[in-house]
Motif scaffolding. Structure first.
Motif, PDB file in Angstrom:
ATOM      1  N   ARG A 103       0.842  -1.210   0.000  1.00  0.00           N
ATOM      2  CA  ARG A 103       0.000   0.000   0.000  1.00  0.00           C
ATOM      3  C   ARG A 103       0.872   1.254   0.000  1.00  0.00           C
ATOM      4  NH1 ARG A 103      -5.220  -0.180   0.397  1.00  0.00           N
ATOM      5  NH2 ARG A 103      -5.423   1.805   1.471  1.00  0.00           N
ATOM      6  N   ARG A 104       2.001   1.180   0.728  1.00  0.00           N
ATOM      7  CA  ARG A 104       2.912   2.346   0.725  1.00  0.00           C
ATOM      8  C   ARG A 104       3.492   2.552  -0.676  1.00  0.00           C
ATOM      9  NH1 ARG A 104       5.658   3.408   5.833  1.00  0.00           N
ATOM     10  NH2 ARG A 104       3.979   3.424   7.368  1.00  0.00           N
ATOM     11  N   GLN A 105       3.820   1.466  -1.361  1.00  0.00           N
ATOM     12  CA  GLN A 105       4.364   1.587  -2.715  1.00  0.00           C
ATOM     13  C   GLN A 105       3.323   2.152  -3.682  1.00  0.00           C
ATOM     14  OE1 GLN A 105       7.572   1.027  -3.671  1.00  0.00           O
ATOM     15  NE2 GLN A 105       7.936   0.768  -1.489  1.00  0.00           N
ATOM     16  N   ALA A 106       2.032   1.879  -3.389  1.00  0.00           N
ATOM     17  CA  ALA A 106       0.956   2.397  -4.232  1.00  0.00           C
ATOM     18  C   ALA A 106       0.607   3.849  -3.888  1.00  0.00           C
ATOM     19  CB  ALA A 106      -0.285   1.519  -4.099  1.00  0.00           C
ATOM     20  N   GLY A 107       1.186   4.397  -2.807  1.00  0.00           N
ATOM     21  CA  GLY A 107       0.950   5.786  -2.464  1.00  0.00           C
ATOM     22  C   GLY A 107      -0.025   6.003  -1.322  1.00  0.00           C
ATOM     23  N   PHE A 108      -0.567   4.939  -0.728  1.00  0.00           N
ATOM     24  CA  PHE A 108      -1.492   5.091   0.401  1.00  0.00           C
ATOM     25  C   PHE A 108      -0.692   5.219   1.696  1.00  0.00           C
ATOM     26  CE2 PHE A 108      -3.889   2.678  -2.787  1.00  0.00           C
ATOM     27  CZ  PHE A 108      -4.989   3.491  -2.921  1.00  0.00           C
ATOM     28  N   THR A 109      -1.242   5.955   2.644  1.00  0.00           N
ATOM     29  CA  THR A 109      -0.583   6.123   3.943  1.00  0.00           C
ATOM     30  C   THR A 109      -1.521   5.775   5.088  1.00  0.00           C
ATOM     31  OG1 THR A 109      -1.211   8.449   3.970  1.00  0.00           O
ATOM     32  CG2 THR A 109       0.984   7.910   3.091  1.00  0.00           C
ATOM     33  N   GLU A 128       9.832  -3.262   4.510  1.00  0.00           N
ATOM     34  CA  GLU A 128      10.402  -4.298   3.644  1.00  0.00           C
ATOM     35  C   GLU A 128      11.280  -5.263   4.439  1.00  0.00           C
ATOM     36  OE1 GLU A 128      12.673  -4.649  -0.653  1.00  0.00           O
ATOM     37  OE2 GLU A 128      12.777  -2.761   0.455  1.00  0.00           O
ATOM     38  N   ASN A 129      12.078  -4.724   5.367  1.00  0.00           N
ATOM     39  CA  ASN A 129      12.931  -5.577   6.200  1.00  0.00           C
ATOM     40  C   ASN A 129      12.105  -6.501   7.092  1.00  0.00           C
ATOM     41  OD1 ASN A 129      15.269  -4.516   5.130  1.00  0.00           O
ATOM     42  ND2 ASN A 129      15.494  -2.973   6.747  1.00  0.00           N
ATOM     43  N   GLN A 130      11.049  -5.954   7.691  1.00  0.00           N
ATOM     44  CA  GLN A 130      10.196  -6.772   8.547  1.00  0.00           C
ATOM     45  C   GLN A 130       9.481  -7.860   7.729  1.00  0.00           C
ATOM     46  OE1 GLN A 130       9.924  -6.838  11.842  1.00  0.00           O
ATOM     47  NE2 GLN A 130      11.527  -5.282  11.917  1.00  0.00           N
ATOM     48  N   GLN A 131       9.038  -7.500   6.540  1.00  0.00           N
ATOM     49  CA  GLN A 131       8.389  -8.471   5.670  1.00  0.00           C
ATOM     50  C   GLN A 131       9.350  -9.621   5.346  1.00  0.00           C
ATOM     51  OE1 GLN A 131       7.004  -6.750   1.983  1.00  0.00           O
ATOM     52  NE2 GLN A 131       7.309  -8.655   0.902  1.00  0.00           N
TER      53      GLN A 131
END
Length: 198
Positions: A103-109, A128-131
């Motif tokens: 969602r962050r990569q898509a621009g949502f916050t 990304e690290n946690q994922q």
């Protein structure tokens, strides 16, 4: 001149001898002692190990119950249940962080790790690290779950084999000196002899 005649008589069906020995999967172990008397020791079931392994393969634990090793059942359930729980927990967290990162990569916050919006709790790199960490841990727990399940089957099989292992007191292994006289050359033959009693 002598003439010999031979005649071959056919056996009647009543005279034919048939083999009456039958093969049974459940065999008895027989012991012959020094007085040449045969005693029945105990019944051995050669299918018991495969049956115990099959029970444990279908559902973890019944193979140990079949072997009458009741104390192992909570250990089997704890090992497999704990590893499955750890896999599920890591998989759920992996999905949470992955969804937030996408969602962050898509621009949502509006994800749960954004805080008020001005100061995010975790930035994109942290997500990304946690994922990746939860994905790695999830995969490790999947392997450990498979290993625990396999060990459950192997334990049931080996335990059933060992229950039938002969631990009689008449078993012996002796290593003693050997001396014999060769009857032809009249030379002594000596050495060590290995004697196995069973």
């Amino acid at each position: 001149m002598a003439v010999a005649s031979y005649s071959q008589e056919e056996e009647s069906p009543e005279e034919k001898v048939t083999d009456t020995v039958t093969n049974s999967l459940s065999t008895d172990v027989m012991v012959m002692d020094d007085s040449l008397t045969v005693k029945k020791r105990r019944n051995i079931n050669p299918l018991a190990p495969s049956k115990a392994a099959f029970y444990s393969a279908v559902l973890p634990g019944p193979g140990q119950i079949y072997n009458k090793r009741y104390w192992k059942v909570p250990l089997v359930w704890g090992a497999i249940g704990g590893s499955v729980y750890a896999y599920t927990w890591n998989n759920d967290n992996y999905k949470r962080f992955r969804t937030a990162f996408k969602r962050r990569q898509a621009g949502f916050t509006d994800d749960e790790f954004n805080g008020e919006g001005n100061f995010p709790f975790l930035d994109d790199g942290d997500l990304e690290n946690q994922q990746e960490r939860f994905q790695r841990d999830r995969d490790l727990w999947l392997v450990l779950s498979i290993v625990a399940y396999s060990l459950n089957i192997i334990d049931a099989n080996v335990d059933a084999h060992l229950k039938q292992f002969n631990i009689d007191n008449n078993l012996a292994l002796d290593f003693e000196p050997y001396l014999d006289l060769n009857a032809v050359t009249n030379n002594p033959t000596y050495g060590m002899a290995l004697t196995i009693k069973f």
